[in-house]
Design an enzyme around this catalytic site. Structure first.
Site, short mmCIF file in Angstrom:
data_model
loop_
_atom_site.label_atom_id
_atom_site.label_comp_id
_atom_site.label_asym_id
_atom_site.label_seq_id
_atom_site.Cartn_x
_atom_site.Cartn_y
_atom_site.Cartn_z
N PRO A 1 -3.56 -5.79 -6.65
CG PRO A 1 -4.00 -8.22 -6.71
CD PRO A 1 -3.30 -6.81 -7.33
CD GLU A 2 -0.59 -2.00 -2.78
OE1 GLU A 2 -0.39 -1.49 -1.80
OE2 GLU A 2 -0.29 -1.34 -3.94
CE LYS B 1 1.31 -6.51 -0.87
NZ LYS B 1 2.55 -6.25 -1.54
NE ARG C 1 9.18 -2.96 -8.31
CZ ARG C 1 8.99 -3.97 -8.09
NH1 ARG C 1 8.04 -4.37 -7.26
NH2 ARG C 1 9.60 -4.96 -8.96
#
Length: 333
Positions: A2-3, A61, A314
């Site tokens: 979720p952004e 967010k 990442r």
DNA sequence: CGTCCTACCTGGAGGC
DNA sequence: TGCCTCCAGGTAGGAC
């Protein structure tokens, strides 16, 4: 993950399905879900019971539900959080962390979060110090203890997403949860100051993607939309921020806004479903990503295979041709 | 103070 | 089949 677009979709779903309703009970099924609330699970449950939810707001967010007494239920979905509204009698999934029932006996609200990076907490709302110009970083962060959750002495201003935004010369101050005073405005909110963002960005000594992910500089962007925006703007993720020209920042900001807006349009198609399920797995992922997760696949602009780099533990995806890594491109432009 | 790094967490994928 | 390791990444807080 979720952004901003996913969180905004959830916020809209909450505005439609729980705002205007009174919580009957709150049950914390996993203590980690309220780890940031100083009152602890029992205190959280007690404090939430009987609250009328008055509005649903968002910055970046983070989202929050105004809950009376100048307080709000603040939520962050983390990596895997969901807000699910549905039949209170349906079976309880093993990942439900907090469950709210309502006094009207209608659909319940379940904060579901497999990986428990998300959290909920009851917080105070406060007008930001210095209505404009002052960096959010300079705002002190008082602890959200029970003690300072007393009702305010003066008239209580209730934040309410349903209230039309005033464009008057003397707009009412927007109330923000105290614990997120350090979170910068997101590019889709009215307060967002593009010129100030550009100036702050270019003063930094870091890479452009690291800056985009810094929620105290600009909020709402995560790894996926950062890669998408950089691809659109044809900028390399590690380009030093202090080498960016103002025009490049404008291009980048336009790309950020475009990506977020388009994703929101796709993610927001199921607003009025009773089942508010937005976890970033919506259709946008399948159809519209140009860079993220596309390692080895051809860039839709030039056909060069998309490259995956390791970055901040990442991944970063980019087109080696459209988004050249070195600065020599400046010489040849 | 600005910048950078890591712990936190779980389940799915892939290697052997 | 089963066990192991890797991978996903937003945020706070600490290191430097």
């Amino acid at each position: 993950m979720p952004e901003l677009p996913e969180v905004e979709t959830v916020r809209a779903g909450l505005a439609a399905h729980v705002v205007g309703r009174t919580i009957e009970t709150a049950r914390v099924l996993h203590p980690r879900a309220v780890r940031r609330d100083p009152a602890g699970p029992a205190g959280f449950e007690a404090a939430m019971a009987g609250r009328l939810l008055e509005g649903a707001e968002r910055r970046g967010k983070y989202m929050w539900l105004a809950a009376g007494n100048g307080e709000a239920l603040l939520a962050h979905l983390g990596m895997s959080g969901q807000m699910l509204v549905g039949d209170p009698d349906r079976s309880l999934s093993p990942h439900v962390r907090v469950r709210f029932t309502f006094a009207d006996g209608g659909p319940d609200l379940r904060f579901t979060d497999q990986r428990t990076f998300g959290h909920l907490m009851l917080v105070q709302l406060r007008a930001p110090e210095g209505a404009s110009g002052v960096s959010p970083l300079s705002t002190p962060r008082p602890r959200g203890t029970r003690a300072n959750r007393e009702p305010l002495g003066g008239p209580v201003i209730v934040a309410d997403a349903r209230t039309p935004v005033e464009v008057a010369s003397d707009p009412a101050p927007r109330l923000l949860p105290v614990p997120i005073a350090h979170i910068a405005p997101d590019p889709l909110e009215r307060d967002f100051d593009a010129a100030q963002f550009s100036a702050r960005l270019r003063r930094r000594h870091t890479g452009i993607k690291r800056a985009l992910l810094d929620q105290s500089l600009i909020s709402g962007i995560g790894n996926i939309y950062a890669d998408e925006a950089l691809w659109r703007a044809r900028l390399h993720w590690d380009q030093p921020t202090d080498t960016l020209e103002a025009a490049e920042v404008s291009r980048l900001l336009a790309a950020v806004t475009g990506v977020l807006t388009e994703a929101l349009m796709v993610g927001g198609t199921s607003f009025d479903s009773l089942y508010v399920n937005v976890n970033g797995q919506s259709g946008y992922f399948e159809r519209s990503l140009e860079a993220y997760g596309r390692a080895g696949q051809p860039c839709s602009r030039c056909g060069t295979p998309i490259r995956r780099d390791s970055f901040m533990n990442r991944s970063s995806y980019s087109c080696p041709s459209c988004q050249p890594a070195n600065l020599s491109r400046r010489v040849f432009e």
